[in-house]
Design a protein around this motif. Structure first.
Motif, PDB file in Angstrom:
ATOM      1  N   PRO A 112       0.821  -1.118   0.041  1.00 18.20           N
ATOM      2  CA  PRO A 112      -0.062   0.036   0.072  1.00 18.20           C
ATOM      3  C   PRO A 112       0.888   1.277   0.010  1.00 18.20           C
ATOM      4  O   PRO A 112       0.369   2.342  -0.368  1.00 18.20           O
ATOM      5  N   GLY A 113       1.966   1.371   0.493  1.00 19.86           N
ATOM      6  CA  GLY A 113       2.983   2.355   0.370  1.00 19.86           C
ATOM      7  C   GLY A 113       3.548   2.558  -0.763  1.00 19.86           C
ATOM      8  O   GLY A 113       4.679   3.639  -0.898  1.00 19.86           O
ATOM      9  N   ARG A 114       3.337   1.603  -1.912  1.00 24.68           N
ATOM     10  CA  ARG A 114       4.256   1.939  -3.145  1.00 24.68           C
ATOM     11  C   ARG A 114       4.269   3.316  -3.651  1.00 24.68           C
ATOM     12  O   ARG A 114       5.037   3.788  -4.687  1.00 24.68           O
ATOM     13  N   TYR A 115       3.114   4.040  -3.639  1.00 22.61           N
ATOM     14  CA  TYR A 115       3.143   5.158  -4.179  1.00 22.61           C
ATOM     15  C   TYR A 115       3.193   6.506  -3.005  1.00 22.61           C
ATOM     16  O   TYR A 115       2.872   7.562  -3.572  1.00 22.61           O
ATOM     17  N   GLY A 116       3.674   6.404  -2.011  1.00 21.10           N
ATOM     18  CA  GLY A 116       3.973   6.904  -0.943  1.00 21.10           C
ATOM     19  C   GLY A 116       2.400   7.413  -0.094  1.00 21.10           C
ATOM     20  O   GLY A 116       2.438   8.557   0.508  1.00 21.10           O
ATOM     21  N   ASP A 117       1.626   6.731  -0.164  1.00 20.55           N
ATOM     22  CA  ASP A 117       0.503   7.072   0.360  1.00 20.55           C
ATOM     23  C   ASP A 117      -0.176   5.669   0.892  1.00 20.55           C
ATOM     24  O   ASP A 117       0.407   4.513   0.812  1.00 20.55           O
ATOM     25  N   TRP A 118      -1.234   5.544   1.748  1.00 17.42           N
ATOM     26  CA  TRP A 118      -1.547   4.673   2.535  1.00 17.42           C
ATOM     27  C   TRP A 118      -3.169   4.277   2.034  1.00 17.42           C
ATOM     28  O   TRP A 118      -3.879   5.297   2.454  1.00 17.42           O
ATOM     29  N   GLU A 119      -3.640   3.039   1.881  1.00 19.53           N
ATOM     30  CA  GLU A 119      -5.053   2.893   1.672  1.00 19.53           C
ATOM     31  C   GLU A 119      -5.504   2.018   2.541  1.00 19.53           C
ATOM     32  O   GLU A 119      -4.934   0.950   2.702  1.00 19.53           O
ATOM     33  N   VAL A 120      -6.703   2.467   3.450  1.00 21.66           N
ATOM     34  CA  VAL A 120      -7.326   1.623   4.136  1.00 21.66           C
ATOM     35  C   VAL A 120      -8.823   1.699   3.869  1.00 21.66           C
ATOM     36  O   VAL A 120      -9.415   2.503   4.171  1.00 21.66           O
ATOM     37  N   LYS A 121      -9.648   0.408   3.453  1.00 17.19           N
ATOM     38  CA  LYS A 121     -11.017   0.478   3.195  1.00 17.19           C
ATOM     39  C   LYS A 121     -11.336   1.682   2.398  1.00 17.19           C
ATOM     40  O   LYS A 121     -12.457   2.269   2.317  1.00 17.19           O
ATOM     41  N   GLY A 122     -10.593   1.813   1.178  1.00 13.44           N
ATOM     42  CA  GLY A 122     -10.838   2.842   0.097  1.00 13.44           C
ATOM     43  C   GLY A 122     -10.429   4.143   0.463  1.00 13.44           C
ATOM     44  O   GLY A 122     -10.669   4.886  -0.420  1.00 13.44           O
ATOM     45  N   LEU A 123     -10.069   4.657   1.506  1.00 14.48           N
ATOM     46  CA  LEU A 123      -9.652   5.867   1.910  1.00 14.48           C
ATOM     47  C   LEU A 123      -8.122   6.049   1.881  1.00 14.48           C
ATOM     48  O   LEU A 123      -7.463   5.072   2.443  1.00 14.48           O
ATOM     49  N   THR A 124      -7.646   6.838   1.305  1.00 12.68           N
ATOM     50  CA  THR A 124      -6.200   7.330   1.057  1.00 12.68           C
ATOM     51  C   THR A 124      -5.742   8.169   1.936  1.00 12.68           C
ATOM     52  O   THR A 124      -6.260   9.280   2.307  1.00 12.68           O
TER      53      THR A 124
END
Length: 73
Positions: free
Chosen positions: A58-70
């Motif tokens: 999930p951190g591959r683009y420099g952000d974190w995604e959980v349940k569709g929220l970034t």
């Protein structure tokens, strides 16, 4: 004979034959396929995560995604 749903004779008759690809387009497709194979080979070498969330990192683009929220960090 079992007919496929969604395919009709009218749809088949209206299909146009695909155009021949230019040498540049063929080269671009070959290069893209080579990049995909290289990426998949590198991805296969990564250690398997135990107890992770599954899917891509999930951190591959420099952000974190959980349940569709970034969330950006």
């Amino acid at each position: 004979m079992i007919e496929e749903p969604g395919k009709t004779e009218a749809a088949d008759a209206g299909e146009k034959p695909q155009k021949a690809l230019t040498p540049e387009a063929q080269r671009a497709l070959a290069e893209a396929e080579a990049r995909r194979q290289k990426y998949r080979a590198a991805e296969a070498q990564l250690p398997k995560e135990i107890g992770g969330r599954g899917g891509k990192e999930p951190g591959r683009y420099g952000d974190w995604e959980v349940k569709g929220l970034t969330s950006d960090f």
